[in-house]
Design a protein around this motif. Sequence first.
Motif, mmCIF file in Angstrom:
data_model
loop_
_atom_site.group_PDB
_atom_site.id
_atom_site.type_symbol
_atom_site.label_atom_id
_atom_site.label_comp_id
_atom_site.label_asym_id
_atom_site.label_seq_id
_atom_site.Cartn_x
_atom_site.Cartn_y
_atom_site.Cartn_z
ATOM 1 N N THR A 114 7.416 -4.565 -4.482
ATOM 2 C CA THR A 114 6.624 -5.570 -3.773
ATOM 3 C C THR A 114 7.444 -6.077 -2.601
ATOM 4 N N ARG A 144 7.305 -8.699 0.634
ATOM 5 C CA ARG A 144 6.600 -9.851 1.201
ATOM 6 C C ARG A 144 7.074 -10.086 2.631
ATOM 7 N N ASN A 195 2.006 -8.042 3.693
ATOM 8 C CA ASN A 195 2.638 -7.746 2.415
ATOM 9 C C ASN A 195 2.270 -6.329 1.985
#
Length: 58
Positions: A11, A13, A28
């Motif tokens: 992930t 961001r 993102n």
Amino acid sequence: MAGTLQSGVLTLRATRWIEQPPNFLALNLQGSYDTQTPDHLDGRVYGPNCTTFSADRS
């Protein structure tokens, strides 16, 4: 970008621009990491009119 890798999910961001080009957005990303193909990443882009991405390390 700031990121985490947990259980094979990367992930990323968007944090801040060093220098933002005109008409660009920071978005993102989230992708699945597979140890069988460590140089390849597929995932999703979270933003308006965005879908998926695919990246290969070269």
